[in-house]
Design an enzyme around this catalytic site. Structure first.
Site, short mmCIF file in Angstrom:
data_model
loop_
_atom_site.label_atom_id
_atom_site.label_comp_id
_atom_site.label_asym_id
_atom_site.label_seq_id
_atom_site.Cartn_x
_atom_site.Cartn_y
_atom_site.Cartn_z
N GLU A 180 0.84 -1.21 0.00
CA GLU A 180 0.00 0.00 0.00
C GLU A 180 0.87 1.26 0.00
O GLU A 180 1.76 1.39 0.86
CB GLU A 180 -0.92 -0.02 1.24
CG GLU A 180 -1.92 -1.17 1.18
CD GLU A 180 -2.49 -1.57 2.54
OE1 GLU A 180 -2.31 -0.82 3.52
OE2 GLU A 180 -3.10 -2.65 2.62
N GLU A 211 -4.79 -6.37 2.96
CA GLU A 211 -3.59 -7.08 3.42
C GLU A 211 -3.65 -8.58 3.19
O GLU A 211 -2.65 -9.21 2.83
CB GLU A 211 -3.33 -6.79 4.90
CG GLU A 211 -2.88 -5.36 5.19
CD GLU A 211 -4.01 -4.34 5.20
OE1 GLU A 211 -5.20 -4.76 5.13
OE2 GLU A 211 -3.73 -3.14 5.28
N GLN A 267 2.23 -1.84 5.90
CA GLN A 267 2.55 -0.44 6.21
C GLN A 267 2.94 -0.20 7.67
O GLN A 267 3.82 0.62 7.95
CB GLN A 267 1.36 0.42 5.81
CG GLN A 267 1.71 1.85 5.56
CD GLN A 267 0.55 2.57 4.90
OE1 GLN A 267 -0.43 2.91 5.54
NE2 GLN A 267 0.64 2.79 3.60
N PHE A 268 2.28 -0.86 8.59
CA PHE A 268 2.66 -0.86 10.00
C PHE A 268 2.53 -2.31 10.48
O PHE A 268 1.60 -3.00 10.07
CB PHE A 268 1.70 0.01 10.84
CG PHE A 268 1.90 1.48 10.69
CD1 PHE A 268 2.48 2.24 11.72
CD2 PHE A 268 1.50 2.13 9.54
CE1 PHE A 268 2.65 3.61 11.58
CE2 PHE A 268 1.66 3.51 9.39
CZ PHE A 268 2.24 4.25 10.41
N ASP A 301 1.38 -3.65 12.94
CA ASP A 301 0.07 -3.95 13.51
C ASP A 301 -0.85 -4.62 12.48
O ASP A 301 -1.61 -5.52 12.81
CB ASP A 301 -0.59 -2.65 13.97
CG ASP A 301 0.34 -1.78 14.78
OD1 ASP A 301 0.02 -1.50 15.92
OD2 ASP A 301 1.41 -1.40 14.27
N PHE A 302 -0.79 -4.14 11.24
CA PHE A 302 -1.75 -4.60 10.22
C PHE A 302 -1.44 -6.01 9.74
O PHE A 302 -2.18 -6.60 8.95
CB PHE A 302 -1.80 -3.66 9.01
CG PHE A 302 -1.83 -2.20 9.36
CD1 PHE A 302 -2.35 -1.77 10.58
CD2 PHE A 302 -1.35 -1.25 8.48
CE1 PHE A 302 -2.36 -0.42 10.92
CE2 PHE A 302 -1.36 0.11 8.81
CZ PHE A 302 -1.86 0.52 10.03
N ILE A 303 -0.32 -6.58 10.21
CA ILE A 303 0.03 -7.95 9.86
C ILE A 303 -1.03 -8.89 10.41
O ILE A 303 -1.22 -9.99 9.91
CB ILE A 303 1.45 -8.27 10.39
CG1 ILE A 303 2.17 -9.21 9.44
CG2 ILE A 303 1.40 -8.83 11.78
CD1 ILE A 303 3.65 -9.33 9.72
N HIS A 319 -0.83 1.34 16.04
CA HIS A 319 0.23 1.63 15.07
C HIS A 319 1.61 1.55 15.73
O HIS A 319 2.53 2.26 15.34
CB HIS A 319 0.07 3.03 14.46
CG HIS A 319 -1.04 3.16 13.47
ND1 HIS A 319 -2.37 3.11 13.82
CD2 HIS A 319 -1.03 3.34 12.12
CE1 HIS A 319 -3.12 3.28 12.73
NE2 HIS A 319 -2.32 3.41 11.69
C1 LIG Z 1 -5.70 -2.46 7.91
C2 LIG Z 1 -5.00 -1.18 7.65
N1 LIG Z 1 -4.25 -1.06 6.54
C3 LIG Z 1 -3.60 0.08 6.28
C4 LIG Z 1 -3.68 1.14 7.14
C5 LIG Z 1 -2.91 2.41 6.86
N2 LIG Z 1 -3.81 3.44 6.44
C6 LIG Z 1 -4.42 4.23 7.35
S1 LIG Z 1 -5.55 5.21 6.67
C7 LIG Z 1 -5.22 4.63 5.13
C8 LIG Z 1 -5.99 5.15 3.98
C9 LIG Z 1 -7.44 5.05 4.27
O1 LIG Z 1 -8.18 5.58 3.24
P1 LIG Z 1 -9.74 5.71 3.36
O2 LIG Z 1 -10.30 4.46 3.95
O3 LIG Z 1 -10.23 6.09 2.03
O4 LIG Z 1 -9.97 6.85 4.41
P2 LIG Z 1 -9.39 8.35 4.36
O5 LIG Z 1 -8.05 8.30 4.97
O6 LIG Z 1 -9.36 8.76 2.93
O7 LIG Z 1 -10.34 9.14 5.17
C10 LIG Z 1 -4.23 3.67 5.17
C11 LIG Z 1 -3.68 2.95 4.01
C12 LIG Z 1 -4.46 0.98 8.31
N3 LIG Z 1 -4.55 1.94 9.23
N4 LIG Z 1 -5.11 -0.19 8.53
#
Ligand SMILES: Cc1ncc(C[n+]2csc(CCOP(=O)(O)OP(=O)(O)O)c2C)c(N)n1
Lengths: 327, 327
Positions: free
Chosen positions: A29, A60, A82-83, A85-87, A129
């Site tokens: 990501e 993921e 990405q972090f 935690d998300f594993i 995170h």
């Molecule tokens: C399971 C997971 N994967 C990746 C992330 C990292 N991450 C946090 S917000 C985000 C983007 C989220 O986009 P969206 O759902 O469209 O919400 P927005 O931030 O645009 O409000 C990502 C990749 C996360 N927090 N949790």
């Protein structure tokens, strides 16, 4: 020698291997134009294009499975979570598929993939995170777990991981990314399963992982001023684990402090302590084995609480003094 | 570019004025949050909802006080729209002991359980199945509450989104799934992440109504969520709503925004949901320009007052660090 940061060392390893082996590709990501949440893959999209630096939607489990599928059929994927935690969202594919696929299929396939992930606390990112989950993977036969503490080791271990024919979990502490160190420009491997003595000493062994290595080394400098000579051992890979180097050091000093950031209960420190206790080093111990680790709590947001949740340099100094006083 | 005139609505004048006030309050909170970070007075990261205020306020106004909300990382606005005490919210944002979560959660985990706000979530899509569980609980306890599940477009590609939609649909749970499509999941544009547009089409796979509305039109959001809430309350099951909007600020604090152009941002800024709403209230003679200015000023005073409260509040006591993990 040239000094670069930990993040640059990782990027250099990725670039070298992608140039050398066209089967290697990156997937995750925001690893493309964004360059990853911590900027590790900045510039790679420009050199290798969107096919080999592949941005994905937030999925993921599917990313992990995609890597497995590609790995068993001739590719060598390097994925980023990405972090750390998300594993948790990728656990089924990692634990129930990647780890045992070769075994279940009677050795007919191998799963050459690397999962890179930033871990740890210290950035104010709070409980979802800031995880340090390495012990989960050490418990799973079929996975390897790598945790570098210096730019030099990060590059060499990542090159070795990408050339390994097994799934490797490669854990990068966020606070290490900006740390600098000497890194050769050429291609070299730091083999998996070989610990390193980062500082020799006669009185106490500290076995520490990841971010706790720089903290242990500064603690050792302080303690040296008090006449306490600390030996700092970095296992570098938790699986395979170089028990020989660790027990040799403990046999020499007769005292051991194990330091890691993850919660103490069920952490890798328990396994390290057991390995030491099962080895001949036990006969040389002058004091009981001591562990210093994260508190058994999720990482709090508040800055002061966050700092207190995991071992800091001063806690290491104190723990070594206690150990010296104990025998 | 001309901004479409808002449609007249069933809301009373005082309700509309309160909604404008809430939108200004959210904007002022977010601007203050941005400023505090820039000044180094808060650590960690944050996800600001400037430009998306109409979604939070339109949806919030369609709920009753005992309805539930579960939201995502970009959640300050939802918390305010659900009626949070801004003082305690700001204190949480600053990690203070008086904060809504005692300083443990911070920006990404603000919750206000007394008001039915069961918490923001740092895990993309993490709150969606929990909302389904809350809906099940409401149904099993024969209550007439509604659960509003808020998430971004990124969440719509996580597996658990689909599993949750399916469960809610087969059990006819009182859940309103609301996707804030702000065009990007971090650096991933909706156009590249989905083969299907608008995203609300996905609802048909679960045989539930799916609607896409202008998320910068507070009346459109309100009217659509109100209808979905009535459906839910009367036992007809869930609805999926997509609110099309735009995030003005970077994703979080590490975003260089290389994935979008300044022109695109400016185009969306011209569709400012607050300006649109204020202009409507002036045109329909419900407020004068001075009246709007007074509301804006009052909102910003509320935030200043909250900041004073938060700054005067104590830090969490380090001796309580182990508390709160188990019930
Ligand atoms: C399971 C997971 N994967 C990746 C992330 C990292 N991450 C946090 S917000 C985000 C983007 C989220 O986009 P969206 O759902 O469209 O919400 P927005 O931030 O645009 O409000 C990502 C990749 C996360 N927090 N949790």
């Amino acid at each position: 020698m040239r000094e670069i940061t930990f993040a640059e060392a990782i990027r250099e390893a990725l670039r070298l291997e992608m140039r050398r082996d066209s089967r290697v590709f990156l997937i995750g990501e925001d690893i493309g134009v964004y360059g990853g949440a911590f900027g590790v893959t900045i510039g790679l999209l420009e050199e290798f294009g969107t096919e080999r630096v592949r941005d994905t939607p937030i999925s993921e489990a599917a990313i992990t499975g995609t890597c497995i599928g590609a790995a068993i059929t001739g590719m060598r994927p390097v994925m980023e979570i990405q972090f750390m935690d998300f594993i948790a969202l990728a656990m089924e594919q990692l634990v129930l598929q990647a780890a045992k696929m070769r075994f279940m299929l009677g050795g007919k396939v191998s799963v050459p993939m690397v999962l890179r992930t930033p871990a740890g606390s210290g950035t104010g990112a709070a409980a979802q995170h800031s995880e340090s989950l390495e012990a989960w993977f050490v418990h799973i036969p079929g996975l390897k777990v790598v945790m570098p503490s210096t730019p030099h080791d990060a590059k060499g271990l990542l090159l070795a991981s990408m050339r390994d024919n097994n799934p490797v979990i490669f854990v990068e502490h966020k606070l290490l990314y900006k740390t600098k160190g000497s890194v050769p420009e050429d291609d070299y491997e730091v083999p998996l399963g070989v610990a390193e003595v980062k500082r020799p000493g006669r009185d106490v062994t500290i076995v520490a992982t990841s971010i706790m290595i720089p903290r242990a080394l500064s603690a050792a400098t302080k303690l040296a001023a008090e006449g306490i000579e600390v030996e700092v051992v970095d296992p570098r890979t938790l699986k395979p684990l170089d028990t020989d180097t660790i027990s040799a050091s403990v046999s020499k000093t007769g005292r051991v402090l194990i330091v890691h950031e993850a919660c103490k209960t069920g952490g890798i420190g328990g396994e390290l302590a057991a390995q030491i206790a099962e080895s001949d080093a036990l006969f040389y111990l002058k004091a009981p084995i001591k562990r210093l680790a994260g508190l058994d709590i999720p990482i709090p947001y508040n800055r002061t609480l966050e700092r207190h949740a995991v071992p800091q340099e001063e806690n290491i100094v104190e723990a070594v003094r206690d150990l010296m006083a104990a025998g | 570019m001309t901004i479409p005139i808002l449609q007249a609505t069933s809301l009373t004048q005082s309700q509309q004025i309160e909604m404008l006030e809430q939108m200004y309050r959210i904007r002022a909170f977010e601007e203050k949050a941005d400023e505090l970070f820039a000044l180094g007075r808060v650590h960690g990261t944050m996800h600001l909802s400037i430009g998306q205020e109409a979604v939070a306020v339109g949806a919030g106004a369609a709920l009753k006080p005992d309805d539930y909300v579960l939201n995502h990382h970009r959640g300050h606005g939802h918390c305010i729209a659900k009626g949070a005490d801004i003082n305690f919210m700001m204190a949480e944002f600053m990690g203070k002991a008086t904060g809504l979560c005692k300083g443990r959660g911070g920006s990404m985990h603000i919750a206000d359980v007394e008001r039915g706000n069961l918490g923001a979530n740092g895990i993309v899509a993490g709150g969606i199945p929990i909302a389904v569980g809350v809906g099940l609980s409401v149904q099993m306890q024969r209550q007439s509450r509604v659960v509003l599940s808020l998430f971004g477009d990124g969440a719509v590609n996580e597996g658990v989104f689909h599993e949750s939609m399916n469960l809610a649909a087969i059990w006819k749970l009182p859940v309103v799934f609301l996707c804030e499509n702000n065009q990007y999941a971090m650096s991933m544009p909706v156009a590249r992440a989905f083969p299907i547009h608008p995203l609300s089409k996905r609802a048909c796979a679960y045989d539930m109504p799916g609607e896409t509305v202008d998320g910068n039109d507070v009346f459109a959001v309100h009217e659509t969520v109100q209808r979905a809430a009535e459906r839910a309350r009367s036992g007809q099951g869930p609805t999926f709503i997509e609110c099309v909007t735009y995030r003005w600020k970077g994703h979080s604090k590490s975003d260089q925004q290389k994935y979008r152009t300044r022109e695109e941002l400016e185009q969306w800024k011209a569709k400012d949901p607050i300006q649109r709403f204020a202009s409507y209230l002036i045109e329909t003679r419900q407020l004068t320009a001075e009246g709007v200015e007074q509301i804006r000023k009052r909102a910003s005073d509320t935030i200043e007052e909250a900041l004073r409260f938060a700054e005067a509040s104590p830090e969490p006591d380090v001796n309580t660090i182990l508390e709160g993990v188990y019930a």
